[in-house]
Design a protein around this motif. Structure first.
Motif, PDB file in Angstrom:
ATOM      1  N   SER A  70      -1.302  -4.118  -7.495  1.00 18.63           N
ATOM      2  CA  SER A  70      -1.777  -5.445  -7.126  1.00 18.63           C
ATOM      3  C   SER A  70      -2.490  -5.378  -5.785  1.00 18.63           C
ATOM      4  CB  SER A  70      -0.608  -6.431  -7.048  1.00 18.63           C
ATOM      5  OG  SER A  70      -1.116  -7.750  -7.041  1.00 18.63           O
ATOM      6  N   ASN A  71      -3.184  -6.454  -5.482  1.00 17.63           N
ATOM      7  CA  ASN A  71      -3.840  -6.570  -4.186  1.00 17.63           C
ATOM      8  C   ASN A  71      -2.954  -7.410  -3.277  1.00 17.63           C
ATOM      9  OD1 ASN A  71      -5.394  -7.125  -1.983  1.00 17.63           O
ATOM     10  ND2 ASN A  71      -7.239  -7.643  -3.136  1.00 17.63           N
ATOM     11  N   ALA A  72      -2.295  -6.731  -2.342  1.00 18.93           N
ATOM     12  CA  ALA A  72      -1.333  -7.412  -1.476  1.00 18.93           C
ATOM     13  C   ALA A  72      -2.007  -8.416  -0.542  1.00 18.93           C
ATOM     14  CB  ALA A  72      -0.541  -6.385  -0.670  1.00 18.93           C
ATOM     15  N   MET A  73      -3.308  -8.291  -0.382  1.00 16.06           N
ATOM     16  CA  MET A  73      -3.985  -9.241   0.496  1.00 16.06           C
ATOM     17  C   MET A  73      -4.176 -10.588  -0.203  1.00 16.06           C
ATOM     18  SD  MET A  73      -6.762  -6.675   2.194  1.00 16.06           S
ATOM     19  CE  MET A  73      -7.436  -7.692   3.498  1.00 16.06           C
ATOM     20  N   GLU A 122       0.544  -1.316  -4.861  1.00 15.35           N
ATOM     21  CA  GLU A 122      -0.544  -0.368  -4.613  1.00 15.35           C
ATOM     22  C   GLU A 122      -1.780  -0.820  -5.388  1.00 15.35           C
ATOM     23  OE1 GLU A 122      -1.280   2.409  -2.652  1.00 15.35           O
ATOM     24  OE2 GLU A 122      -3.131   2.221  -3.799  1.00 15.35           O
ATOM     25  N   ILE A 123      -2.919  -0.796  -4.733  1.00 19.09           N
ATOM     26  CA  ILE A 123      -4.133  -1.339  -5.356  1.00 19.09           C
ATOM     27  C   ILE A 123      -4.846  -0.321  -6.255  1.00 19.09           C
ATOM     28  CG2 ILE A 123      -5.804  -0.785  -3.527  1.00 19.09           C
ATOM     29  CD1 ILE A 123      -6.754  -3.751  -3.763  1.00 19.09           C
ATOM     30  N   ARG A 124      -4.663   0.971  -6.006  1.00 25.32           N
ATOM     31  CA  ARG A 124      -5.384   1.970  -6.812  1.00 25.32           C
ATOM     32  C   ARG A 124      -4.609   2.288  -8.095  1.00 25.32           C
ATOM     33  NH1 ARG A 124      -6.445   6.916  -3.007  1.00 25.32           N
ATOM     34  NH2 ARG A 124      -4.531   6.174  -2.015  1.00 25.32           N
ATOM     35  N   MET A 144       2.760   1.030   6.058  1.00 23.06           N
ATOM     36  CA  MET A 144       2.711   2.373   6.631  1.00 23.06           C
ATOM     37  C   MET A 144       1.343   3.001   6.413  1.00 23.06           C
ATOM     38  SD  MET A 144       5.493   2.512   8.139  1.00 23.06           S
ATOM     39  CE  MET A 144       5.290   4.177   8.771  1.00 23.06           C
ATOM     40  N   PHE A 145       0.740   3.391   7.485  1.00 19.23           N
ATOM     41  CA  PHE A 145      -0.581   4.032   7.465  1.00 19.23           C
ATOM     42  C   PHE A 145      -1.605   3.245   6.632  1.00 19.23           C
ATOM     43  CE2 PHE A 145       2.650   7.107   8.434  1.00 19.23           C
ATOM     44  CZ  PHE A 145       2.136   7.709   9.568  1.00 19.23           C
ATOM     45  N   ASP A 194      -5.101   1.472   5.599  1.00 16.50           N
ATOM     46  CA  ASP A 194      -6.470   1.952   5.799  1.00 16.50           C
ATOM     47  C   ASP A 194      -7.024   1.368   7.100  1.00 16.50           C
ATOM     48  OD1 ASP A 194      -6.383   3.328   3.377  1.00 16.50           O
ATOM     49  OD2 ASP A 194      -6.947   1.544   2.245  1.00 16.50           O
ATOM     50  N   THR A 241       6.726   8.994   4.328  1.00 14.73           N
ATOM     51  CA  THR A 241       5.567   8.729   3.466  1.00 14.73           C
ATOM     52  C   THR A 241       4.659   9.958   3.445  1.00 14.73           C
ATOM     53  OG1 THR A 241       3.940   7.830   5.046  1.00 14.73           O
ATOM     54  CG2 THR A 241       5.643   6.313   4.270  1.00 14.73           C
ATOM     55  N   GLU A 242       3.882  10.070   2.386  1.00 14.19           N
ATOM     56  CA  GLU A 242       3.001  11.232   2.220  1.00 14.19           C
ATOM     57  C   GLU A 242       1.963  11.280   3.349  1.00 14.19           C
ATOM     58  OE1 GLU A 242       4.259   9.414  -0.185  1.00 14.19           O
ATOM     59  OE2 GLU A 242       5.290  10.985  -1.316  1.00 14.19           O
ATOM     60  N   GLU A 243       1.485  10.106   3.746  1.00 18.62           N
ATOM     61  CA  GLU A 243       0.483  10.073   4.815  1.00 18.62           C
ATOM     62  C   GLU A 243       1.117  10.509   6.148  1.00 18.62           C
ATOM     63  OE1 GLU A 243      -2.617   9.411   3.818  1.00 18.62           O
ATOM     64  OE2 GLU A 243      -3.379   9.800   5.841  1.00 18.62           O
ATOM     65  N   GLY A 281       0.854  -1.196   0.000  1.00 19.73           N
ATOM     66  CA  GLY A 281       0.000   0.000   0.000  1.00 19.73           C
ATOM     67  C   GLY A 281       0.882   1.236   0.000  1.00 19.73           C
ATOM     68  N   CYS A 282       1.750   1.319  -1.031  1.00 16.08           N
ATOM     69  CA  CYS A 282       2.833   2.325  -1.006  1.00 16.08           C
ATOM     70  C   CYS A 282       2.318   3.746  -1.205  1.00 16.08           C
ATOM     71  CB  CYS A 282       3.891   1.996  -2.037  1.00 16.08           C
ATOM     72  SG  CYS A 282       3.304   2.109  -3.736  1.00 16.08           S
ATOM     73  N   GLY A 283       1.036   3.904  -1.574  1.00 14.52           N
ATOM     74  CA  GLY A 283       0.512   5.255  -1.768  1.00 14.52           C
ATOM     75  C   GLY A 283       1.323   5.982  -2.825  1.00 14.52           C
TER      76      GLY A 283
HETATM   77  N1  SAM Z   1       1.762   3.961   2.771  1.00 13.02           N
HETATM   78  C1  SAM Z   1       1.344   5.195   2.157  1.00 13.02           C
HETATM   79  C2  SAM Z   1       1.677   6.362   3.025  1.00 13.02           C
HETATM   80  O1  SAM Z   1       2.014   6.159   4.198  1.00 13.02           O
HETATM   81  O2  SAM Z   1       1.599   7.503   2.529  1.00 13.02           O
HETATM   82  C3  SAM Z   1      -0.157   5.186   1.802  1.00 13.02           C
HETATM   83  C4  SAM Z   1      -1.113   5.113   2.942  1.00 13.02           C
HETATM   84  S1  SAM Z   1      -2.816   5.067   2.412  1.00 13.02           S
HETATM   85  C5  SAM Z   1      -3.692   5.542   3.813  1.00 13.02           C
HETATM   86  C6  SAM Z   1      -3.123   3.322   2.261  1.00 13.02           C
HETATM   87  C7  SAM Z   1      -2.802   2.815   0.870  1.00 13.02           C
HETATM   88  O3  SAM Z   1      -2.945   1.391   0.805  1.00 13.02           O
HETATM   89  C8  SAM Z   1      -3.735   3.378  -0.187  1.00 13.02           C
HETATM   90  O4  SAM Z   1      -2.969   3.990  -1.197  1.00 13.02           O
HETATM   91  C9  SAM Z   1      -4.505   2.160  -0.693  1.00 13.02           C
HETATM   92  O5  SAM Z   1      -4.879   2.264  -2.038  1.00 13.02           O
HETATM   93  C10 SAM Z   1      -3.510   1.041  -0.445  1.00 13.02           C
HETATM   94  N2  SAM Z   1      -4.102  -0.298  -0.300  1.00 13.02           N
HETATM   95  C11 SAM Z   1      -5.195  -0.631   0.424  1.00 13.02           C
HETATM   96  N3  SAM Z   1      -5.441  -1.949   0.360  1.00 13.02           N
HETATM   97  C12 SAM Z   1      -4.468  -2.479  -0.427  1.00 13.02           C
HETATM   98  C13 SAM Z   1      -4.187  -3.796  -0.885  1.00 13.02           C
HETATM   99  N4  SAM Z   1      -4.957  -4.827  -0.535  1.00 13.02           N
HETATM  100  N5  SAM Z   1      -3.121  -3.993  -1.681  1.00 13.02           N
HETATM  101  C14 SAM Z   1      -2.330  -2.947  -2.046  1.00 13.02           C
HETATM  102  N6  SAM Z   1      -2.550  -1.680  -1.642  1.00 13.02           N
HETATM  103  C15 SAM Z   1      -3.605  -1.437  -0.846  1.00 13.02           C
END
Ligand code: SAM
Length: 217
Positions: A91-94, A59-61, A112-113, A115, A190-192, A36-38
Motif C-alpha cells: 500500500s501507499n502509506a502516504m 510496502e509500496i513496491r 526506517m531509512f 527514501d 533492517t536490511e538497509e 516502507g518495510c523493505g
Molecule cells: N525500512 C526498510 C529498511 O530499512 O531496510 C526499507 C528502506 S528503503 C530505502 C525505503 C522503502 O520504502 C522502499 O522499500 C520503498 O519501496 C518504500 N516506500 C517508499 N514510499 C512508500 C510509501 N509511500 N508507502 C509504502 N512504502 C513506501
C-alpha cells in the motif's frame, strides 16, 4: 497508479484474519506498523521482541512486498507459532493509513531509512512532512511512539525538526529510550541498516511519543 491499490474504504472493512490466519486475535488489533518495510528485517525482529503484538509492514513496491510475504510464509512453516503475528501488505502509506487504522489504534510506528528524495523539488515526496504528521498523529494512540532512522544527516534533521515543531509529538527522554525494548535494535535489524553498517556509514535515530492535544483539554 492508484487504481492498482486495493484498500478498505474504512478500517472496519479490513479482513485482518486473512493476513494473520493462525493468530488468535481475540479482539486485538494491529498495533505496530513498519512504514516502507523493505525486505522485512524489522518485522522479523518485532515477532521475537513482541510475540504478543500484531505487527504489519506496509510496502509500496509489488515485488518487495511479495518477497516479504513469501519470507513470512516460509518462516511460519519452519517455526510454527513464531511468526503468526507479522504480515505485510502492499500500500501507499502516504495516502491510505486512515483507511486501515482507527484513530489511536497504533502504539508504534516505524520509519526506517525512508527514501531521501534529495532534490528540493522532490521534498514533497518525503514520507515525513507537516500534513502527513497529522495523519500519523491520528492513527497513533496518546503515549504511542514513532521511530525514525536514516543514514542521511540532512534527512534526519528534516524529520527531527518536523516532529519537534509538531504540538502532538514530544521527543523521548534518555530514560524512556533506555527502557524501550526495540530502540537499540533498530540500527541493525533492517536490511538497509545492515547495508549502511557494512559500508561503515553513520546512522541517525530518534523517537517521539504522541502526546495529548494541548488545545483539547
Ligand atoms: N525500512 C526498510 C529498511 O530499512 O531496510 C526499507 C528502506 S528503503 C530505502 C525505503 C522503502 O520504502 C522502499 O522499500 C520503498 O519501496 C518504500 N516506500 C517508499 N514510499 C512508500 C510509501 N509511500 N508507502 C509504502 N512504502 C513506501
Amino acid at each position: 497508479a492508484d487504481h492498482c491499490f486495493d484498500y478498505p474504504i474504512r478500517p472496519d472493512l479490513m479482513k485482518w484474519n486473512e493476513l494473520y490466519p493462525n493468530y488468535d486475535q481475540n479482539g486485538e488489533q494491529v498495533e505496530y506498523l513498519d512504514v516502507g518495510c523493505g525486505y522485512g528485517g524489522l518485522l522479523v525482529t518485532l515477532a521475537s521482541v513482541y510475540p504478543d503484538k500484531l505487527s504489519l509492514g506496509m510496502e509500496i513496491r509489488v515485488k518487495v512486498c511479495d518477497y516479504v510475504q513469501d519470507r513470512i510464509k516460509s518462516l511460519r512453516s519452519e517455526s510454527p507459532g513464531k511468526y503468526d503475528q507479522i504480515a505485510c501488505i502492499r500500500s501507499n502509506a502516504m495516502k491510505y493509513l486512515p483507511n486501515y487504522f482507527h484513530k489511536g489504534q497504533l502504539s508504534k510506528l516505524f520509519f526506517m531509512f525512508p527514501d531521501p528524495h534529495f532534490k528540493k523539488t522532490k521534498h514533497k515526496w518525503r514520507i515525513i512532512s507537516k500534513p502527513l504528521l497529522a495523519d500519523y498523529a491520528y492513527v497513533l494512540k496518546v503515549g504511542g511512539i514513532v521511530y525514525f532512522g536514516t543514514d542521511v544527516e540532512e534527512l534526519y534533521n528534516w524529520m527531527d525538526s518536523h516532529f519537534n515543531e509538531h504540538p502532538l509529538f514530544k521527543q523521548l527522554t534518555e530514560d524512556e529510550i533506555s527502557s524501550d525494548a526495540i530502540y537499540s535494535k533498530l540500527f541493525d535489524c533492517t536490511e538497509e541498516g545492515q547495508k549502511v553498517t557494512r559500508a561503515g556509514g553513520k546512522k541517525f535515530l530518534a523517537a517521539y511519543k504522541r502526546v495529548e492535544d494541548p488545545y483539547s483539554r
